[in-house]
Design a protein around this motif. Structure first.
Motif, PDB file in Angstrom:
ATOM      1  N   ARG A   1       0.827  -1.209   0.000  1.00 56.16           N
ATOM      2  CA  ARG A   1       0.000   0.000   0.000  1.00 56.16           C
ATOM      3  C   ARG A   1       0.866   1.266   0.000  1.00 56.16           C
TER       4      ARG A   1
ATOM      5  N   THR B   1      -6.026  -3.911  -4.949  1.00 49.71           N
ATOM      6  CA  THR B   1      -6.708  -2.639  -4.699  1.00 49.71           C
ATOM      7  C   THR B   1      -5.944  -1.477  -5.327  1.00 49.71           C
ATOM      8  N   LYS B   2      -4.676  -1.683  -5.655  1.00 47.37           N
ATOM      9  CA  LYS B   2      -3.851  -0.653  -6.291  1.00 47.37           C
ATOM     10  C   LYS B   2      -3.820  -0.815  -7.811  1.00 47.37           C
TER      11      LYS B   2
ATOM     12  N   GLN C   1       1.940   1.294  -6.946  1.00 47.67           N
ATOM     13  CA  GLN C   1       1.121   2.229  -7.709  1.00 47.67           C
ATOM     14  C   GLN C   1       0.470   1.483  -8.860  1.00 47.67           C
ATOM     15  N   SER C   2      -0.586   2.071  -9.387  1.00 41.43           N
ATOM     16  CA  SER C   2      -1.250   1.479 -10.542  1.00 41.43           C
ATOM     17  C   SER C   2      -0.231   1.291 -11.667  1.00 41.43           C
TER      18      SER C   2
END
Length: 196
Positions: free
Chosen positions: A103, A133-134, A107-108
């Motif tokens: 987290r 989630t990223k 990064q995306s």
């Protein structure tokens, strides 16, 4: 004692032969996915639990430094499995230590390389969930039946599953597969070099 040694070697060789039969497509897909991630300007985060942690550190080191031939540094980070990095972590956070780093650093567009013996190590499962989630892609090196990790993978993720139930054989195969990935990534990104 000699018979035991020969049996261990034979079992290891047989496990590698079985892996070679089923993993070539996954290894190719994994190497190309990592190479594309790096070409896009993103980075690779590597993690593992227990004995797989050393493999994650080894692979990140191969990319940052070099595998067998000198070449430019590649952006890879081995996530720490050591609890002392989070000096004020609660008991529940200690179980989530790798996921917290995903987290923080992920990064995306980045990729998570998750190394597991059986796919049930909670810290690695949590790290994969955090990566999802990223909007990060996943490459999972697992053994046995793939465990919980297999169920988390999507169509753009890559599973490199060693067909063995023995932890020692799985770890040996993971190291071999990481070296294979390293050589394939170098050959893809630096084709002018003679890396064969």
């Amino acid at each position: 004692m000699q018979d035991i040694i020969k049996t261990i070697f034979t079992e290891s060789i047989q496990a590698q032969i079985a892996a070679a039969e089923v993993l070539s497509d996954a290894l190719e897909s994994g190497a190309l996915a990592i190479a594309q991630t790096l070409l896009n300007g993103n980075k690779l985060l590597c993690c593992g639990a227990a004995s797989s942690d050393m493999l994650a550190q080894h692979f990140a080191g191969l990319l940052v430094n070099f595998f067998e031939t000198e070449r430019p540094c590649l952006p890879a980070i081995a996530l720490s499995n050591e609890q002392r990095q989070l000096s004020y972590a609660s008991a529940s956070e200690e179980l989530d230590i790798i996921a917290r780093q995903v987290r923080a650093f992920g990064q995306s567009g980045d990729m998570l390389l998750a190394i597991s013996i059986d796919g049930y190590e909670k810290s690695v499962v949590s790290a994969v969930e955090a990566a999802l989630t990223k909007d990060m892609k996943i490459i999972a090196l697992v053994g046995d039946d793939g465990g919980e990790l297999t169920g988390l993978l999507g169509p753009h993720d890559v599973e490199i599953r060693v067909p063995s139930k023995r932890p020692a054989r799985i770890i040996e195969a993971h190291l071999f597969n990481l070296h294979c990935l390293g050589q394939l990534i170098d050959a893809t990104l630096f084709p002018q070099e003679d890396l064969a």
